[in-house]
Design an enzyme around this catalytic site. Sequence first.
Site, PDB file in Angstrom:
ATOM      1  N   LYS A   1       0.936   4.139  -2.867  1.00  0.00           N
ATOM      2  CA  LYS A   1       0.588   5.518  -2.555  1.00  0.00           C
ATOM      3  C   LYS A   1       1.751   6.473  -2.820  1.00  0.00           C
ATOM      4  CE  LYS A   1      -3.698   5.116  -1.270  1.00  0.00           C
ATOM      5  NZ  LYS A   1      -4.768   5.679  -2.147  1.00  0.00           N
TER       6      LYS A   1
ATOM      7  N   TYR B   1       0.836  -1.209   0.000  1.00  0.00           N
ATOM      8  CA  TYR B   1       0.000   0.000   0.000  1.00  0.00           C
ATOM      9  C   TYR B   1       0.868   1.256   0.000  1.00  0.00           C
ATOM     10  CZ  TYR B   1      -3.419   3.352   1.947  1.00  0.00           C
ATOM     11  OH  TYR B   1      -4.227   4.449   2.176  1.00  0.00           O
TER      12      TYR B   1
END
Length: 302
Positions: free
Chosen positions: A175, A171
Amino acid sequence: MSGLCAGRVVVITGAGRGIGRAHALAFAAEGAKVVVNDLGAGLDGAGSATDPAQLVVDEIVAAGGEAVINGDDVADWDGAQRLIATAVESFGGLDVLVNNAGFLRDRMLANLGEEEWDAVIRVHLKGHFAPLRHAIGFWRAESKAGRPVDGRIVNTSSGAGLQGSIGQGNYAAAKAGIAALTINAAAEFGRYGVTVNAIAPAARTRMTEGAFAESMAKPDVGFDAMAPENVSPLVVWLGSTQSRDVTGRVFEVEGGKVSLADGWRHGDVVDNGARWEPAELGSVIEKLIASSEPPVPVYGAS
Protein backbone atom coordinates in the site's frame (compact mmCIF):
# COMPACT_ATOMS: atom_id res chain seq x y z
CA MET A 1 -28.73 11.87 -8.15
CA SER A 2 -26.88 14.67 -9.96
CA GLY A 3 -25.63 12.73 -12.99
CA LEU A 4 -22.10 13.81 -12.07
CA CYS A 5 -20.55 11.02 -14.19
CA ALA A 6 -23.22 10.73 -16.88
CA GLY A 7 -21.85 8.85 -19.88
CA ARG A 8 -18.41 8.26 -18.39
CA VAL A 9 -16.97 4.77 -18.77
CA VAL A 10 -15.58 3.42 -15.52
CA VAL A 11 -13.54 0.29 -14.78
CA ILE A 12 -13.52 -0.84 -11.14
CA THR A 13 -11.35 -3.73 -9.98
CA GLY A 14 -12.40 -5.93 -7.08
CA ALA A 15 -15.95 -4.65 -7.50
CA GLY A 16 -17.87 -7.78 -6.52
CA ARG A 17 -17.99 -7.04 -2.81
CA GLY A 18 -17.29 -4.44 -0.15
CA ILE A 19 -15.89 -1.06 -1.11
CA GLY A 20 -15.54 -2.00 -4.79
CA ARG A 21 -19.20 -2.98 -5.00
CA ALA A 22 -20.16 0.31 -3.34
CA HIS A 23 -18.06 2.20 -5.91
CA ALA A 24 -19.75 0.39 -8.81
CA LEU A 25 -23.25 1.15 -7.55
CA ALA A 26 -22.35 4.78 -6.77
CA PHE A 27 -20.85 5.43 -10.20
CA ALA A 28 -23.84 3.80 -11.91
CA ALA A 29 -26.22 5.93 -9.83
CA GLU A 30 -24.42 9.01 -11.19
CA GLY A 31 -24.91 7.87 -14.78
CA ALA A 32 -21.62 6.06 -15.48
CA LYS A 33 -21.25 2.92 -17.57
CA VAL A 34 -19.42 0.44 -15.38
CA VAL A 35 -17.12 -2.52 -15.97
CA VAL A 36 -17.41 -4.62 -12.83
CA ASN A 37 -14.18 -6.58 -12.44
CA ASP A 38 -13.84 -9.29 -9.83
CA LEU A 39 -11.98 -12.58 -9.75
CA GLY A 40 -14.39 -13.84 -7.10
CA ALA A 41 -11.54 -15.07 -4.90
CA GLY A 42 -11.64 -15.69 -1.18
CA LEU A 43 -10.21 -13.31 1.41
CA ASP A 44 -6.79 -14.93 0.99
CA GLY A 45 -6.95 -14.74 -2.81
CA ALA A 46 -7.72 -18.42 -3.35
CA GLY A 47 -10.36 -19.67 -5.76
CA SER A 48 -12.48 -17.76 -8.23
CA ALA A 49 -16.15 -17.24 -9.06
CA THR A 50 -18.01 -14.77 -11.26
CA ASP A 51 -21.12 -14.74 -9.05
CA PRO A 52 -20.28 -11.65 -6.92
CA ALA A 53 -19.52 -9.46 -9.93
CA GLN A 54 -22.57 -10.71 -11.84
CA LEU A 55 -24.81 -9.84 -8.92
CA VAL A 56 -23.48 -6.27 -8.98
CA VAL A 57 -24.02 -6.03 -12.73
CA ASP A 58 -27.56 -7.36 -12.33
CA GLU A 59 -28.28 -4.79 -9.61
CA ILE A 60 -27.05 -1.93 -11.77
CA VAL A 61 -29.02 -3.08 -14.81
CA ALA A 62 -32.16 -3.60 -12.73
CA ALA A 63 -31.88 0.02 -11.60
CA GLY A 64 -31.72 1.20 -15.21
CA GLY A 65 -27.95 1.53 -15.50
CA GLU A 66 -25.36 0.01 -17.81
CA ALA A 67 -22.75 -2.47 -16.65
CA VAL A 68 -20.78 -5.48 -17.83
CA ILE A 69 -18.75 -8.09 -16.02
CA ASN A 70 -15.05 -8.85 -16.31
CA GLY A 71 -13.47 -11.75 -14.44
CA ASP A 72 -9.80 -11.27 -15.32
CA ASP A 73 -6.93 -11.35 -12.82
CA VAL A 74 -5.77 -7.73 -12.62
CA ALA A 75 -2.23 -8.75 -11.66
CA ASP A 76 -1.89 -10.81 -14.85
CA TRP A 77 -0.45 -8.66 -17.66
CA ASP A 78 -2.70 -10.05 -20.39
CA GLY A 79 -5.68 -10.15 -18.03
CA ALA A 80 -5.25 -6.45 -17.23
CA GLN A 81 -5.08 -5.70 -20.95
CA ARG A 82 -8.33 -7.61 -21.51
CA LEU A 83 -9.93 -5.65 -18.67
CA ILE A 84 -9.24 -2.31 -20.35
CA ALA A 85 -10.30 -3.77 -23.69
CA THR A 86 -13.62 -4.80 -22.14
CA ALA A 87 -14.42 -1.15 -21.45
CA VAL A 88 -13.43 -0.01 -24.93
CA GLU A 89 -15.24 -2.83 -26.71
CA SER A 90 -18.39 -2.66 -24.56
CA PHE A 91 -18.81 1.11 -24.22
CA GLY A 92 -16.55 2.67 -26.84
CA GLY A 93 -13.85 4.10 -24.57
CA LEU A 94 -12.51 4.58 -21.07
CA ASP A 95 -12.71 7.57 -18.74
CA VAL A 96 -12.00 6.25 -15.25
CA LEU A 97 -9.96 3.41 -13.76
CA VAL A 98 -10.53 2.63 -10.07
CA ASN A 99 -7.91 0.21 -8.76
CA ASN A 100 -9.42 -1.48 -5.72
CA ALA A 101 -8.73 -5.23 -5.85
CA GLY A 102 -6.75 -6.89 -3.08
CA PHE A 103 -6.57 -9.55 -0.39
CA LEU A 104 -4.69 -10.30 2.81
CA ARG A 105 -2.09 -12.80 4.02
CA ASP A 106 -1.49 -11.34 7.49
CA ARG A 107 1.42 -12.52 9.61
CA MET A 108 4.12 -10.98 11.76
CA LEU A 109 7.22 -10.27 9.69
CA ALA A 110 9.32 -12.74 11.67
CA ASN A 111 6.92 -15.51 10.56
CA LEU A 112 5.99 -14.24 7.08
CA GLY A 113 6.74 -16.66 4.27
CA GLU A 114 8.01 -15.84 0.80
CA GLU A 115 4.77 -16.91 -0.88
CA GLU A 116 2.72 -14.78 1.51
CA TRP A 117 4.91 -11.78 0.69
CA ASP A 118 4.86 -12.36 -3.06
CA ALA A 119 1.11 -12.96 -3.27
CA VAL A 120 0.14 -9.74 -1.50
CA ILE A 121 2.69 -7.59 -3.34
CA ARG A 122 1.48 -9.11 -6.60
CA VAL A 123 -2.25 -8.52 -6.22
CA HIS A 124 -2.00 -5.05 -4.67
CA LEU A 125 1.03 -3.45 -6.30
CA LYS A 126 1.23 -5.24 -9.65
CA GLY A 127 -2.57 -5.38 -9.63
CA HIS A 128 -2.53 -1.58 -9.62
CA PHE A 129 0.31 -1.15 -12.10
CA ALA A 130 -0.90 -3.54 -14.81
CA PRO A 131 -4.39 -1.99 -15.35
CA LEU A 132 -2.86 1.49 -14.96
CA ARG A 133 -0.27 0.70 -17.62
CA HIS A 134 -2.83 -0.55 -20.13
CA ALA A 135 -5.20 2.33 -19.38
CA ILE A 136 -2.53 4.94 -20.03
CA GLY A 137 -1.63 3.09 -23.21
CA PHE A 138 -5.18 3.67 -24.43
CA TRP A 139 -5.29 7.32 -23.31
CA ARG A 140 -1.87 8.12 -24.75
CA ALA A 141 -2.92 6.75 -28.14
CA GLU A 142 -6.10 8.82 -27.97
CA SER A 143 -4.12 11.95 -27.10
CA LYS A 144 -1.62 11.41 -29.88
CA ALA A 145 -4.48 10.93 -32.33
CA GLY A 146 -5.77 14.38 -31.38
CA ARG A 147 -8.84 13.15 -29.52
CA PRO A 148 -9.60 14.89 -26.20
CA VAL A 149 -8.79 12.92 -23.05
CA ASP A 150 -10.18 13.67 -19.59
CA GLY A 151 -9.06 10.49 -17.84
CA ARG A 152 -8.98 9.58 -14.18
CA ILE A 153 -7.16 6.94 -12.16
CA VAL A 154 -8.10 6.42 -8.53
CA ASN A 155 -5.83 4.03 -6.63
CA THR A 156 -6.46 2.43 -3.25
CA SER A 157 -3.77 2.78 -0.63
CA SER A 158 -4.42 2.34 3.09
CA GLY A 159 -3.65 3.75 6.49
CA ALA A 160 -1.37 0.72 6.78
CA GLY A 161 0.60 2.02 3.81
CA LEU A 162 0.82 5.52 5.26
CA GLN A 163 1.58 4.63 8.89
CA GLY A 164 2.34 0.90 8.93
CA SER A 165 0.36 -1.88 10.61
CA ILE A 166 1.59 -4.57 12.98
CA GLY A 167 1.15 -8.03 11.48
CA GLN A 168 0.63 -6.63 7.97
CA GLY A 169 4.13 -5.89 6.74
CA ASN A 170 3.46 -7.27 3.25
CA TYR A 171 0.18 -5.36 2.93
CA ALA A 172 1.66 -2.14 4.36
CA ALA A 173 4.61 -2.29 1.96
CA ALA A 174 2.30 -2.84 -1.01
CA LYS A 175 0.00 0.00 0.00
CA ALA A 176 2.96 2.35 0.56
CA GLY A 177 4.13 1.41 -2.92
CA ILE A 178 0.70 2.31 -4.30
CA ALA A 179 0.93 5.77 -2.72
CA ALA A 180 4.33 6.30 -4.35
CA LEU A 181 3.06 4.90 -7.66
CA THR A 182 0.21 7.41 -7.52
CA ILE A 183 2.37 10.51 -7.23
CA ASN A 184 4.78 9.21 -9.85
CA ALA A 185 2.01 8.42 -12.33
CA ALA A 186 0.38 11.80 -11.71
CA ALA A 187 3.62 13.55 -12.67
CA GLU A 188 3.94 11.49 -15.86
CA PHE A 189 0.33 11.26 -17.05
CA GLY A 190 -0.75 14.90 -16.87
CA ARG A 191 0.56 15.54 -20.38
CA TYR A 192 -2.05 13.12 -21.70
CA GLY A 193 -5.00 14.67 -19.86
CA VAL A 194 -5.07 12.08 -17.08
CA THR A 195 -5.13 12.71 -13.33
CA VAL A 196 -4.03 10.13 -10.75
CA ASN A 197 -5.06 10.20 -7.11
CA ALA A 198 -5.39 7.66 -4.29
CA ILE A 199 -7.60 7.04 -1.31
CA ALA A 200 -6.77 5.45 2.03
CA PRO A 201 -10.19 4.26 3.18
CA ALA A 202 -11.39 2.96 6.52
CA ALA A 203 -14.54 0.87 6.27
CA ARG A 204 -16.04 -2.45 7.26
CA THR A 205 -15.16 -5.09 4.66
CA ARG A 206 -14.07 -8.74 4.56
CA MET A 207 -10.47 -7.51 4.81
CA THR A 208 -11.02 -5.41 7.94
CA GLU A 209 -13.72 -7.14 9.96
CA GLY A 210 -11.30 -9.57 11.61
CA ALA A 211 -8.76 -6.96 12.63
CA PHE A 212 -11.24 -4.29 13.73
CA ALA A 213 -14.30 -6.30 14.70
CA GLU A 214 -15.31 -4.26 17.73
CA SER A 215 -14.69 -0.77 16.37
CA MET A 216 -16.37 -1.61 13.08
CA ALA A 217 -19.54 -3.13 14.49
CA LYS A 218 -22.73 -1.85 12.93
CA PRO A 219 -24.58 0.62 15.17
CA ASP A 220 -28.12 -0.19 16.22
CA VAL A 221 -29.34 3.23 15.09
CA GLY A 222 -28.05 6.30 13.31
CA PHE A 223 -25.17 6.82 10.91
CA ASP A 224 -23.08 3.72 10.18
CA ALA A 225 -19.66 5.37 10.03
CA MET A 226 -17.92 2.20 8.84
CA ALA A 227 -20.24 1.38 5.94
CA PRO A 228 -18.31 0.88 2.67
CA GLU A 229 -20.76 3.20 0.92
CA ASN A 230 -19.26 6.16 2.80
CA VAL A 231 -16.03 5.86 0.83
CA SER A 232 -17.56 5.96 -2.64
CA PRO A 233 -18.74 9.60 -2.94
CA LEU A 234 -15.13 10.81 -2.87
CA VAL A 235 -14.12 8.25 -5.49
CA VAL A 236 -17.04 9.23 -7.71
CA TRP A 237 -16.07 12.89 -7.45
CA LEU A 238 -12.43 12.08 -8.22
CA GLY A 239 -13.68 10.21 -11.29
CA SER A 240 -15.79 13.11 -12.51
CA THR A 241 -14.86 15.96 -14.82
CA GLN A 242 -14.98 18.33 -11.83
CA SER A 243 -11.72 16.91 -10.43
CA ARG A 244 -9.47 17.71 -13.42
CA ASP A 245 -7.31 20.10 -11.37
CA VAL A 246 -6.63 17.58 -8.58
CA THR A 247 -3.81 15.09 -9.09
CA GLY A 248 -1.01 13.39 -7.20
CA ARG A 249 -2.94 13.44 -3.93
CA VAL A 250 -3.76 10.81 -1.31
CA PHE A 251 -7.02 11.26 0.59
CA GLU A 252 -7.99 9.52 3.81
CA VAL A 253 -11.71 8.84 4.08
CA GLU A 254 -13.71 7.34 6.93
CA GLY A 255 -17.42 7.76 7.58
CA GLY A 256 -18.18 11.42 6.97
CA LYS A 257 -14.55 12.50 7.30
CA VAL A 258 -12.25 13.36 4.40
CA SER A 259 -8.67 14.52 4.89
CA LEU A 260 -5.61 15.07 2.74
CA ALA A 261 -2.65 12.91 3.72
CA ASP A 262 0.57 14.89 4.05
CA GLY A 263 3.30 12.58 2.76
CA TRP A 264 7.06 12.50 3.16
CA ARG A 265 8.62 15.97 3.05
CA HIS A 266 12.15 17.27 3.45
CA GLY A 267 12.81 18.08 7.09
CA ASP A 268 15.36 20.28 8.83
CA VAL A 269 18.93 20.09 7.52
CA VAL A 270 22.26 20.30 9.30
CA ASP A 271 25.04 20.91 6.77
CA ASN A 272 28.63 20.21 7.84
CA GLY A 273 30.03 21.55 4.58
CA ALA A 274 32.15 18.39 4.37
CA ARG A 275 31.96 14.67 5.02
CA TRP A 276 30.84 13.80 8.55
CA GLU A 277 32.87 11.68 10.90
CA PRO A 278 30.65 8.91 12.35
CA ALA A 279 31.32 10.02 15.93
CA GLU A 280 30.09 13.54 15.13
CA LEU A 281 26.62 12.45 14.06
CA GLY A 282 25.08 11.47 17.39
CA SER A 283 24.37 15.02 18.53
CA VAL A 284 23.28 16.00 15.02
CA ILE A 285 20.69 13.21 14.84
CA GLU A 286 19.44 14.11 18.33
CA LYS A 287 18.97 17.72 17.19
CA LEU A 288 17.11 16.71 14.03
CA ILE A 289 14.79 14.38 15.94
CA ALA A 290 14.13 17.00 18.62
CA SER A 291 13.13 19.59 16.02
CA SER A 292 10.82 17.29 14.07
CA GLU A 293 7.25 16.12 14.56
CA PRO A 294 7.08 12.61 16.05
CA PRO A 295 5.89 9.98 13.57
CA VAL A 296 2.31 8.77 13.68
CA PRO A 297 2.23 5.51 15.64
CA VAL A 298 2.10 2.28 13.66
CA TYR A 299 -1.36 0.71 13.76
CA GLY A 300 -1.46 -1.97 16.42
CA ALA A 301 1.74 -0.84 18.15
CA SER A 302 1.60 -0.92 21.94
